[in-house]
Design an enzyme around this catalytic site. Sequence first.
Site, PDB file in Angstrom:
ATOM      1  CE  LYS A  86      -0.706   0.429   5.022  1.00 46.52           C
ATOM      2  NZ  LYS A  86      -1.689   0.526   6.106  1.00 46.52           N
ATOM      3  CG  ASP A  87       3.858   2.012   2.723  1.00 48.40           C
ATOM      4  OD1 ASP A  87       2.717   2.410   3.049  1.00 48.40           O
ATOM      5  OD2 ASP A  87       4.690   1.570   3.540  1.00 48.40           O
ATOM      6  NE  ARG A 134      -7.401   3.405   4.000  1.00 47.10           N
ATOM      7  CZ  ARG A 134      -7.643   2.635   5.057  1.00 47.10           C
ATOM      8  NH1 ARG A 134      -8.850   2.151   5.269  1.00 47.10           N
ATOM      9  NH2 ARG A 134      -6.687   2.345   5.910  1.00 47.10           N
ATOM     10  NE  ARG A 135      -6.516   2.482   8.995  1.00 51.49           N
ATOM     11  CZ  ARG A 135      -5.229   2.201   9.130  1.00 51.49           C
ATOM     12  NH1 ARG A 135      -4.406   3.122   9.638  1.00 51.49           N
ATOM     13  NH2 ARG A 135      -4.755   1.030   8.777  1.00 51.49           N
ATOM     14  NE  ARG A 156       3.887   9.553  10.270  1.00 49.98           N
ATOM     15  CZ  ARG A 156       5.055   9.993   9.805  1.00 49.98           C
ATOM     16  NH1 ARG A 156       5.201  11.257   9.493  1.00 49.98           N
ATOM     17  NH2 ARG A 156       6.064   9.163   9.640  1.00 49.98           N
ATOM     18  NE  ARG A 162       0.603   4.866  13.557  1.00 56.43           N
ATOM     19  CZ  ARG A 162       0.122   5.251  12.395  1.00 56.43           C
ATOM     20  NH1 ARG A 162      -1.136   5.032  12.089  1.00 56.43           N
ATOM     21  NH2 ARG A 162       0.888   5.860  11.512  1.00 56.43           N
ATOM     22  CB  CYS A 249       0.165   6.601  -1.025  1.00 52.90           C
ATOM     23  SG  CYS A 249       1.150   5.924  -2.349  1.00 52.90           S
TER      24      CYS A 249
END
Length: 324
Positions: A86-87, A134-135, A156, A162, A249
């Site tokens: 996905k990166d 997106r989230r 981040r 996190r 992205c």
Amino acid sequence: MTDAAKAGSALKLGTRRSKLAMAQSGHVADAVRELTGREVELVEITTYGDVSKEQLAQIGGTGVFVTALRDALLRGEVDFAVHSLKDLPTAQPDDLTLAAVPVREDPRDVLVARDGLTFAQLPQGAKVGTGSPRRMAQLNAYARSHGLDITTVPIRGNIDTRVGYVRNGELDAVVLAAAGLRRIGRVDEVTEFLDTDLVLPAPGQGALAVECAAVNVDLAAALAELDDPHTRFAVTAERALLAALEAGCSAPVGALADLLVDGQIVNEMRLRGVVGSTDGAALVQLSTTGPVPTSHHAAEALGRELASEMLAKGAAGLMGERAL
């Protein structure tokens, strides 16, 4: 193992230094050792995305995790590299080969919340951390439609950082990728696996990309043994959607291609896509189905078809700055 394989020098695998990246690369290294009979040495590379404290959207999206690894490949400092797929920017450089996309891990997002809470159980005013527009878009849209009052907080950092925001009480919950937690053996910390009807993942989420220099054809052929065609065609469709939306992205775009099974027969591929404003006030969410792709071109066509439908429904206006 043949004498020739024993004589072969160690292959150098370029990887980011994070615990997750090292775990992902370690799995691939084990598979390549088995395939080739050659030793594989992990070479840790620091990327700009690892050292910058800025939000990803401000420094060019997740592609900032890829550039240093690709530079090391092209300089010959490493023989191949492992990325979170996905990166990867959607355009593949001519001088690099995406040699393998191994079997995909769980593509879903997950909630790690205090007190074992699910998303629907979060208290009014709950603070939910994520670094992903997106989230944010999808979580806020779901909250709005179900009368929940949440605040999405941009964060981040690695998984430890996190999850630490929840453990120390700064946040009520964080949203992470299931694949990452599975790969480092921390899936027991998940309080809810978020159904893909609630939150579509990032294009390519849960999949790895194994890349080498295009001139290294023998190595590319060996690495191709790790490739899973179903995973490759699924992520190709998802990334074609992203590319056709001209989105980077870090754009608020979710996509997931999955196989529809009738009894024991796989008969179609379904592709779902979503674009939303980060406050969740507006979403364009559509899906399409078609024959299971048997070529890169067919998979791309599925993605482009859905993208054009989404653009016709107003998706472009929800993405903020579009990729150049």
